[in-house]
Design a protein around this motif. Sequence first.
Motif, PDB file in Angstrom:
ATOM      1  N   VAL A 118       0.793  -1.378  -0.090  1.00 37.64           N
ATOM      2  CA  VAL A 118       0.053  -0.069  -0.130  1.00 37.64           C
ATOM      3  C   VAL A 118       0.981   1.231  -0.082  1.00 37.64           C
ATOM      4  CG1 VAL A 118      -1.592   1.435   1.365  1.00 37.64           C
ATOM      5  CG2 VAL A 118      -2.164  -1.017   1.123  1.00 37.64           C
ATOM      6  N   GLY A 119       1.821   1.117   0.721  1.00 42.67           N
ATOM      7  CA  GLY A 119       2.720   2.416   0.892  1.00 42.67           C
ATOM      8  C   GLY A 119       3.503   2.553  -0.490  1.00 42.67           C
ATOM      9  N   LEU A 120       3.816   1.445  -1.356  1.00 39.82           N
ATOM     10  CA  LEU A 120       4.509   1.673  -2.559  1.00 39.82           C
ATOM     11  C   LEU A 120       3.463   2.319  -3.590  1.00 39.82           C
ATOM     12  CD1 LEU A 120       6.307  -1.725  -2.813  1.00 39.82           C
ATOM     13  CD2 LEU A 120       7.479   0.625  -2.672  1.00 39.82           C
ATOM     14  N   ALA A 121       2.190   1.654  -3.333  1.00 36.97           N
ATOM     15  CA  ALA A 121       1.280   2.298  -4.391  1.00 36.97           C
ATOM     16  C   ALA A 121       0.771   3.772  -4.109  1.00 36.97           C
ATOM     17  CB  ALA A 121      -0.207   1.578  -4.291  1.00 36.97           C
ATOM     18  N   LEU A 122       0.516   4.119  -2.903  1.00 36.30           N
ATOM     19  CA  LEU A 122       0.216   5.392  -2.569  1.00 36.30           C
ATOM     20  C   LEU A 122       1.175   6.484  -2.442  1.00 36.30           C
ATOM     21  CD1 LEU A 122      -2.167   4.662   0.256  1.00 36.30           C
ATOM     22  CD2 LEU A 122      -2.614   5.001  -2.113  1.00 36.30           C
ATOM     23  N   SER A 123       2.524   6.137  -2.357  1.00 31.36           N
ATOM     24  CA  SER A 123       3.533   7.221  -2.423  1.00 31.36           C
ATOM     25  C   SER A 123       4.820   7.196  -3.365  1.00 31.36           C
ATOM     26  CB  SER A 123       4.279   7.084  -1.128  1.00 31.36           C
ATOM     27  OG  SER A 123       5.345   7.931  -0.931  1.00 31.36           O
ATOM     28  N   GLN A 128      10.550   5.941  -4.679  1.00 30.68           N
ATOM     29  CA  GLN A 128      11.897   6.426  -4.871  1.00 30.68           C
ATOM     30  C   GLN A 128      13.045   6.149  -4.090  1.00 30.68           C
ATOM     31  OE1 GLN A 128      12.311   8.217  -7.983  1.00 30.68           O
ATOM     32  NE2 GLN A 128      14.678   8.024  -7.323  1.00 30.68           N
ATOM     33  N   VAL A 129      12.674   6.208  -2.795  1.00 33.11           N
ATOM     34  CA  VAL A 129      13.474   5.928  -1.766  1.00 33.11           C
ATOM     35  C   VAL A 129      13.927   4.214  -1.872  1.00 33.11           C
ATOM     36  CG1 VAL A 129      13.675   5.485   0.738  1.00 33.11           C
ATOM     37  CG2 VAL A 129      12.654   7.441  -0.005  1.00 33.11           C
ATOM     38  N   LEU A 130      12.970   3.501  -2.151  1.00 33.75           N
ATOM     39  CA  LEU A 130      13.216   2.068  -2.419  1.00 33.75           C
ATOM     40  C   LEU A 130      14.230   1.843  -3.572  1.00 33.75           C
ATOM     41  CD1 LEU A 130      10.189   0.198  -1.396  1.00 33.75           C
ATOM     42  CD2 LEU A 130      12.059   0.547  -0.140  1.00 33.75           C
ATOM     43  N   ASN A 132      16.346   4.072  -4.922  1.00 26.25           N
ATOM     44  CA  ASN A 132      17.826   4.565  -4.427  1.00 26.25           C
ATOM     45  C   ASN A 132      18.645   3.587  -3.920  1.00 26.25           C
ATOM     46  OD1 ASN A 132      17.087   6.792  -6.080  1.00 26.25           O
ATOM     47  ND2 ASN A 132      16.552   8.131  -4.130  1.00 26.25           N
ATOM     48  N   ILE A 133      18.021   2.992  -2.858  1.00 29.87           N
ATOM     49  CA  ILE A 133      18.761   1.877  -1.943  1.00 29.87           C
ATOM     50  C   ILE A 133      19.076   0.620  -2.884  1.00 29.87           C
ATOM     51  CG2 ILE A 133      18.050   2.915  -0.038  1.00 29.87           C
ATOM     52  CD1 ILE A 133      16.131   0.542   0.241  1.00 29.87           C
ATOM     53  N   GLY A 134      20.099  -0.141  -2.554  1.00 24.55           N
ATOM     54  CA  GLY A 134      20.643  -1.054  -3.399  1.00 24.55           C
ATOM     55  C   GLY A 134      19.514  -2.410  -3.387  1.00 24.55           C
ATOM     56  N   TYR A 135      19.042  -2.627  -2.204  1.00 20.41           N
ATOM     57  CA  TYR A 135      18.120  -3.806  -2.138  1.00 20.41           C
ATOM     58  C   TYR A 135      16.730  -3.480  -2.152  1.00 20.41           C
ATOM     59  CZ  TYR A 135      18.233  -2.157   2.530  1.00 20.41           C
ATOM     60  OH  TYR A 135      18.221  -1.579   3.618  1.00 20.41           O
ATOM     61  N   GLY A 136      16.276  -2.316  -2.844  1.00 15.16           N
ATOM     62  CA  GLY A 136      15.120  -2.068  -2.752  1.00 15.16           C
ATOM     63  C   GLY A 136      14.036  -3.039  -3.468  1.00 15.16           C
ATOM     64  N   ARG A 137      14.456  -3.355  -4.655  1.00 21.70           N
ATOM     65  CA  ARG A 137      13.593  -4.236  -5.354  1.00 21.70           C
ATOM     66  C   ARG A 137      13.710  -5.858  -4.551  1.00 21.70           C
ATOM     67  NH1 ARG A 137      15.287  -3.105 -11.733  1.00 21.70           N
ATOM     68  NH2 ARG A 137      14.475  -1.165 -11.721  1.00 21.70           N
ATOM     69  N   SER A 245       4.629   3.925   4.256  1.00 18.46           N
ATOM     70  CA  SER A 245       5.070   5.288   3.482  1.00 18.46           C
ATOM     71  C   SER A 245       4.858   6.502   4.378  1.00 18.46           C
ATOM     72  CB  SER A 245       4.674   5.597   2.019  1.00 18.46           C
ATOM     73  OG  SER A 245       3.358   5.966   1.956  1.00 18.46           O
ATOM     74  N   TYR A 246       3.853   6.246   5.409  1.00 16.01           N
ATOM     75  CA  TYR A 246       3.211   7.496   6.102  1.00 16.01           C
ATOM     76  C   TYR A 246       4.395   8.015   6.962  1.00 16.01           C
ATOM     77  CZ  TYR A 246       0.482  10.271   8.959  1.00 16.01           C
ATOM     78  OH  TYR A 246       0.144  11.408  10.057  1.00 16.01           O
ATOM     79  N   ALA A 247       5.116   7.100   7.575  1.00 19.23           N
ATOM     80  CA  ALA A 247       5.884   7.663   8.813  1.00 19.23           C
ATOM     81  C   ALA A 247       7.299   6.658   8.773  1.00 19.23           C
ATOM     82  CB  ALA A 247       5.236   7.509  10.175  1.00 19.23           C
ATOM     83  N   THR A 248       7.137   5.570   8.811  1.00 18.24           N
ATOM     84  CA  THR A 248       8.084   4.651   8.977  1.00 18.24           C
ATOM     85  C   THR A 248       8.105   3.335   8.650  1.00 18.24           C
ATOM     86  OG1 THR A 248       9.761   3.656  10.298  1.00 18.24           O
ATOM     87  CG2 THR A 248       7.695   4.133  11.329  1.00 18.24           C
ATOM     88  N   THR A 249       8.860   2.783   8.020  1.00 14.87           N
ATOM     89  CA  THR A 249       8.627   1.150   7.574  1.00 14.87           C
ATOM     90  C   THR A 249       8.584   0.274   8.734  1.00 14.87           C
ATOM     91  OG1 THR A 249      11.172   0.852   7.214  1.00 14.87           O
ATOM     92  CG2 THR A 249       9.916   1.559   5.268  1.00 14.87           C
ATOM     93  N   ILE A 250       9.085   0.989   9.914  1.00 17.44           N
ATOM     94  CA  ILE A 250       9.040  -0.058  11.004  1.00 17.44           C
ATOM     95  C   ILE A 250       7.565  -0.010  11.471  1.00 17.44           C
ATOM     96  CG2 ILE A 250       9.644  -0.363  13.651  1.00 17.44           C
ATOM     97  CD1 ILE A 250      11.708  -0.745  11.485  1.00 17.44           C
ATOM     98  N   PRO A 251       6.717  -1.432  11.640  1.00 20.03           N
ATOM     99  CA  PRO A 251       5.230  -1.479  11.802  1.00 20.03           C
ATOM    100  C   PRO A 251       4.895  -1.294  13.088  1.00 20.03           C
ATOM    101  CG  PRO A 251       6.364  -3.456  11.352  1.00 20.03           C
ATOM    102  CD  PRO A 251       7.177  -2.619  11.061  1.00 20.03           C
ATOM    103  N   ASN A 252       5.158  -0.327  13.924  1.00 17.42           N
ATOM    104  CA  ASN A 252       4.917  -0.192  15.401  1.00 17.42           C
ATOM    105  C   ASN A 252       3.341  -0.145  15.597  1.00 17.42           C
ATOM    106  OD1 ASN A 252       7.459  -0.454  16.573  1.00 17.42           O
ATOM    107  ND2 ASN A 252       7.694   1.518  16.069  1.00 17.42           N
ATOM    108  N   SER A 253       2.642   0.709  14.728  1.00 20.56           N
ATOM    109  CA  SER A 253       1.377   0.993  14.683  1.00 20.56           C
ATOM    110  C   SER A 253       0.402  -0.442  14.184  1.00 20.56           C
ATOM    111  CB  SER A 253       0.775   1.844  13.920  1.00 20.56           C
ATOM    112  OG  SER A 253       1.669   3.398  14.208  1.00 20.56           O
ATOM    113  N   TYR A 254       0.994  -1.022  13.381  1.00 19.29           N
ATOM    114  CA  TYR A 254       0.429  -2.250  13.006  1.00 19.29           C
ATOM    115  C   TYR A 254       0.397  -3.331  13.996  1.00 19.29           C
ATOM    116  CZ  TYR A 254      -0.245  -6.593  10.384  1.00 19.29           C
ATOM    117  OH  TYR A 254      -0.674  -7.898  10.186  1.00 19.29           O
TER     118      TYR A 254
END
Length: 341
Positions: A118-123, A128-130, A132-137, A245-254
């Motif tokens: 969902v983060g990838l689809a909405l943002s 772009q961040v993913l 730019n990093i080597g292991y994004g894909r 994508s909202y705040a952090t990839t760490i899923p604390n809220s989830y």
Amino acid sequence: MLNQGDRGIGRAVPTRPRARSDAAYLRVGAAVVLYAISAACWIGYELSESGAVSGSFFKALYDPRTEVTPWAQTASDWALIAAALVFGGLALARRQVARGALMLLAVLLIGLSLRELVGLALSPEYRQVLENIGYGRLLVAFRVAGLVVGVAALVEMARAGRRSAPRHLSLVPLGAAGAPGFGPPRLPGSRVRPRSAVAGSCFLAIGAVLLGWLVHALAQDNGYLVPGHPDAGVPGFFRDAFDASYATTIPNSYYTLAFALAPVLIGIALFRGAPAARGAGLALSAITLYVDARTSYGYFAQDRFDLYFDSTLSTLSVLSTFLTTLLALAALAVLVPAREE
């Protein structure tokens, strides 16, 4: 040979899934174990790339004061990986108790994977961040694989439950200790077993405590619910729970939301006599015990433990952790010796 006149009518009691379910248990068990190993290797790679000392990670396993997030993910991730290895191994051994646990883990894995997608689809910025990093894909592929594994495990285990029947049989006389008796199979909800009632009550109490704290946090003005967004409020919390994508990839809220709702749902399932509830309850009890034990260590490791009792809110926080630990222990104690239905 049984003497029916003296000992009653014998009845076959299942100890393992039947042959048509064996393949499903083996497939799901292998997939879950391999995915858990991959997740553990991913954490190891992240730690090595970050330059973190391996000893710090092992200390962080039991001491919440040692910070290795985000490289090593969170304690909830570690608990889920361990649970996946254990119950995936039980599925490979074709134990029915693995079914409910793997269904619980599958739902959590599906949620985590969808949060990333969902983060990838909405943002566009997140994409772009993913890039730019080597292991994004590779990260995206890992999340897609997690979604596939989660959906496949959920479907396979649900189907295995519908066709479960005795494979290895033993004759138990009617009236013997632990004998199920003669007659039609018990339907979910027709009668609550004492062990299921006790465990279900424990999970409902755990869920009430965690939901109470969540509601309290959401009701506060300017509550720090989402890292980087101290004023996110209720909408921000729920968006962060389902959008990486909202705040952090760490899923604390989830995890906060998932582990508040899961005990309630499992408690209800235990009261309804759902066959998969025991395995799910065992997995959630173990996860809860680990997270709470790690949190409790952080309390006791402080030089001034009495400072936690300086205010009513902090006192309730400590006591809540101890209470959920005891409830999880009680649920585990009654579920471990229970017979798989």
